[in-house]
Enzyme design. Structure first.
Site, mmCIF file in Angstrom:
data_model
loop_
_atom_site.group_PDB
_atom_site.id
_atom_site.type_symbol
_atom_site.label_atom_id
_atom_site.label_comp_id
_atom_site.label_asym_id
_atom_site.label_seq_id
_atom_site.Cartn_x
_atom_site.Cartn_y
_atom_site.Cartn_z
ATOM 1 N N HIS A 144 0.895 -7.487 -0.514
ATOM 2 C CA HIS A 144 0.814 -6.746 0.744
ATOM 3 C C HIS A 144 0.849 -7.757 1.885
ATOM 4 C CE1 HIS A 144 -0.008 -3.922 3.751
ATOM 5 N NE2 HIS A 144 -1.018 -3.248 3.211
ATOM 6 N N HIS A 200 4.744 2.752 0.742
ATOM 7 C CA HIS A 200 3.689 1.831 1.171
ATOM 8 C C HIS A 200 3.030 1.261 -0.092
ATOM 9 C CE1 HIS A 200 0.860 -0.046 3.786
ATOM 10 N NE2 HIS A 200 -0.165 0.584 3.252
ATOM 11 N N CYS A 220 -1.672 -2.397 9.007
ATOM 12 C CA CYS A 220 -0.576 -2.594 8.047
ATOM 13 C C CYS A 220 0.675 -1.805 8.398
ATOM 14 C CB CYS A 220 -1.058 -2.257 6.647
ATOM 15 S SG CYS A 220 -2.568 -3.140 6.234
#
Lengths: 349, 425
Positions: B354, B317, B184
């Site tokens: 996400h 994040h 990620c």
């Protein structure tokens, strides 16, 4: 810092779990046997498997490697072998960089997990999924080494291994790390063998890893210096593989008949059609050649790493004054590298 | 140095130039393309993020009836792609992710005003590449092992470098393709790596970004980990219960300030800092105190020559999982010190989910929007702050004066990255 030296080498291949085992197999120049992977109704699939290690590697007792798949084991072994001389010679707080290059990546757990998902996603194993990501091997190996400060995983066709080397050079040149290990690794299963069958029916898929430890200290070198990496000659609508391979060869070593004492470590396998661009680019090469894939099988990114390891190993053993590595990838680019011996006596015995 | 020839010497200098802080170039962004579930393009996304819109809906791309979570931020792809140099046959070799990548790259390329070019690096972050081709290959190989039609194409087009090549051909540029796959953090690492190439003088310009589409295997993976929220994604909220997945792409065109000025290009913002670090705590869990998160923010600030006092907004994040958000909140609090009490933070994963390998690149574009248009993106579902939050979480649409914005990205495997952008005035 402007000079980059090779401080260590590591390899896991169908020949065994060390560089020495790989060297022995390449010296014999006899293709290793492939084993049947899985019986299919229409065709047999074969693969060059990595043999079991003679003794259980110590690193397997590390908690992070308990559930890791084969690709992580291969990467760990090759990286530890490559890093060993540097780690012995340098303080424990030396900053290491780690770059792991992959093409197919963690296919064994990916296939298992997706198979479970298709059968019943509610029971798909949460232990498998994290091991499917491309970054899993680099993460586990970084934890194993402990003093790693920068990590990256690069994906591409086998030529991307030299982009990993370029990235390592950048980290070293900017003094962000004291040494950087670049590994290329793959594991096999039926799906990689099946996919390769569609693209190259003469090839047999292979597994393993190769690793180079690079640093800027001549005193830590094995006697090998990285002296050049060519541009990445990317395939495009305007540039086909043949043109890209020729451009790479011209940039790396433009002389029509090169020094016959230098080594060419190429990526040739057994498929004349697929290999044609690389054959054409090096047609006039008069010096000695080494083609690791012809002995070890089509190891994809691991094979690219084996080429570099084999070239550097030959220089470290003073067999040649210099070695050119030619990587003509399947679908990305052609890129080459040059390594030179830095021993005081450059004449091979 | 004993080089064999001048040609090889020149190659060496080109690839490995000596770099020093004095010699480094300033790096600006002159093009940004974005494709998310909020829509296609800067304008519609900026409106959505500014208003705090959310884009979640029941998953329609694959069967989730047996999954714990049912929603994701799916993108509506346009019925046709913009005209490019690709033939229809080659367009057919782009899967859903590849189309998103092309859409974002096309917008960035047009905005930058760049002409067709050679030797232009294309640095991409992705976790799955053409995963939909991969899934299709797997299903067919199991169900119809004797039926080979299309399997070779799937085996090739699954690979991210093939999709990158199609995009380069579509926009008529060529150069090295570098594909970063640090889970990620991939998108941020790709932008950061391109920044390093430009800053150090290895190239004058670079194209960078990230892309990923929703796919069954990844959805099932996060669901199996019970990381997906069965309710609403609420990063930094004490009642949060997981993340939501999304899909999309973002591309930035980076170039030296000198190059942009010479061309008279519109500058969207300046990329002033980047750092990456490795958290070795666990494959999927961050260190509880966010030790390496603090380190990466400090390092990025050092590169940018700013302090927490200078930062006007953090795009966190902030996945919405228990462990990530408490670790990141602790790290931001420790790193920012007294500044934390007034430092606005939000996670746009509350709006679009996400995006995995695309997340860092998309969030970099969000930071550019914040700097260019002077507002903060709210998390409208946020209500009860986690005790670890020493900072205000933006929960209402608001205008703001922001000169420097920081974006965090953390990946499975432990690679962390921070990017810092400065407003261009």
């Amino acid at each position: 810092m402007s000079r980059i030296f090779v401080a260590g080498l590591g390899a896991v291949s169908p020949a065994g779990w060390t560089v020495a085992a790989m060297r022995e197999a390449l010296d014999l120049a006899k293709p290793l046997p492939a084993q049947p992977l899985e019986l299919r109704r229409d065709r047999p699939l074969q693969a060059h498997q990595v043999p079991n290690p003679a003794a259980r590697p110590e690193f397997l007792s590390h908690p992070r490697l308990r559930r890791a798949s084969a690709i992580t084991h291969y990467t760990a072994s090759a990286v530890l072998e490559a890093a060993a001389p540097f780690r012995r010679a340098c303080p424990e707080n030396s900053r290491l960089g780690l770059i792991v290059c992959l093409q197919s990546g963690c296919v064994q757990y990916s296939c298992r997990f997706y198979d479970e998902t298709l059968k019943n996603p509610a029971t798909a194993s949460p232990l498998l999924f994290p091991e499917t990501v491309y970054a899993a091997p680099s993460s586990h190996v970084a934890a194993l080494l402990e003093n790693v400060s920068l990590v990256s995983s690069l994906v591409g066709d086998p030529s991307a291994f030299l982009q990993g080397i370029s990235l390592a050079v950048q980290w070293l040149t900017e003094e962000r790390v004291d040494a950087c290990i670049v590994a290329g690794a793959e594991e096999t299963n039926w799906i990689t063998a099946d996919a390769l069958w569609h693209l190259d029916r003469a090839a047999s898929i292979s597994a393993g890893a190769g690793a180079l430890c690079l640093c800027g200290e001549k005193g830590l070198s094995l006697g090998v210096e990285l002296t050049a990496i060519t541009d990445a000659h990317t395939y495009s609508a305007k540039t086909n593989r043949t043109q890209a391979a020729r451009s790479m060869r011209h940039q790396l070593n433009g002389k029509p008949s090169s020094n016959s004492r230098e080594l060419l470590c190429d990526g040739l396998g057994e498929n004349v059609r697929l290999d044609a661009p690389e054959i054409s680019a090096w047609r006039d090469w008069a010096g000695p050649r080494l083609s690791p894939k012809r002995v070890l099988g089509e190891g994809l990114m691991a094979a690219a790493a084996w080429q570099c390891v084999a070239a550097c190993d030959a220089l470290a053993n003073r067999r040649f004054p210099a070695a050119n590595v030619s990587l003509v990838g399947f679908n990305q680019q052609a890129i080459g590298a040059r390594f030179e011996s830095i021993s005081s006596d450059k004449n091979p015995p | 140095v004993c080089f064999v020839s001048r040609a090889v010497y020149l190659i060496w200098v080109m690839l490995f130039p000596r770099s020093s802080p004095q010699a480094s170039s300033r790096v600006v962004v002159t093009g940004a393309g974005i494709a998310t579930a909020l829509g296609l393009g800067w304008k519609i996304n900026a409106e959505g993020f500014r208003a705090g819109r959310t884009a979640f809906r029941p998953v329609s791309l694959f069967d989730v009836s047996r999954q714990r979570a049912k929603n994701a931020a799916e993108m509506d792809l346009p019925s046709s792609l913009p005209p490019t140099h690709l033939s229809h046959r080659r367009v057919a070799r782009l899967d859903r992710a590849g189309k998103m990548l092309l859409l974002a790259a096309h917008e960035a390329w047009k905005q930058s005003g760049w002409e067709p070019a050679e030797n232009l690096p294309f640095v991409l972050g992705t976790t799955g590449g053409g995963m939909l081709f991969g899934e299709e290959y797997f299903r067919r190989a199991l169900q119809q092992p004797l039926h080979h039609r299309g399997q070779a194409v799937r085996a090739v087009c699954y690979q991210p470098q093939v999709q990158a090549r199609l995009v380069m051909d579509a926009l008529n540029f060529s150069g090295p393709i570098i594909t970063v796959s640090n889970a990620c953090a991939s998108g941020s690492n790709a932008v950061g790596q391109a920044y390093e190439l430009v800053r150090s003088g290895q190239t004058e310009r670079a194209v960078a970004g990230g892309y990923d589409s929703l796919c069954e295997m990844v959805f099932s993976g996060f669901d199996s980990l019970q990381a997906l929220s069965p309710t609403v994604c609420r990063p930094f909220d004490a009642r949060r219960d997981g993340l939501a997945l999304g899909e999309g792409a973002a591309i930035l065109t980076l170039e030296t300030l000198e190059s942009a000025k010479q061309r008279g290009a519109t500058i969207l913002g300046e990329l002033i800092g980047y750092a990456s670090s490795i958290d070795q705590h666990h494959l999927t869990q961050p260190h509880p105190q966010g030790n390496t998160t603090q380190l990466v923010m400090k390092s990025a600030c050092a590169t940018a020559r700013v302090t927490p006092e200078d930062i006007g907004y953090i795009n966190a994040h902030g996945t919405g999982t228990l462990l990530n958000d408490s670790s990141e909140a602790t790290a931001i609090g420790e790193w920012a010190g007294r500044r934390a009490a007034t430092l606005p933070v939000s996670s746009t994963k509350a709006n679009i989910g996400h995006l995995l390998g695309a997340a860092g690149a998309v969030e970099a574009v969000v930071c550019l929007m914040v700097l260019a248009e002077q507002w903060l993106p709210p998390e409208k579902a946020f209500e009860v702050p986690d005790p670890a939050c020493k900072f205000p979480v933006v929960d209402k649409p608001q205008d703001a004066s922001v000169n420097v914005a920081l974006s965090n990205s953390f990946g499975f495997g432990g690679v962390n990255a921070s990017l810092i952008f400065r407003r261009w005035t």
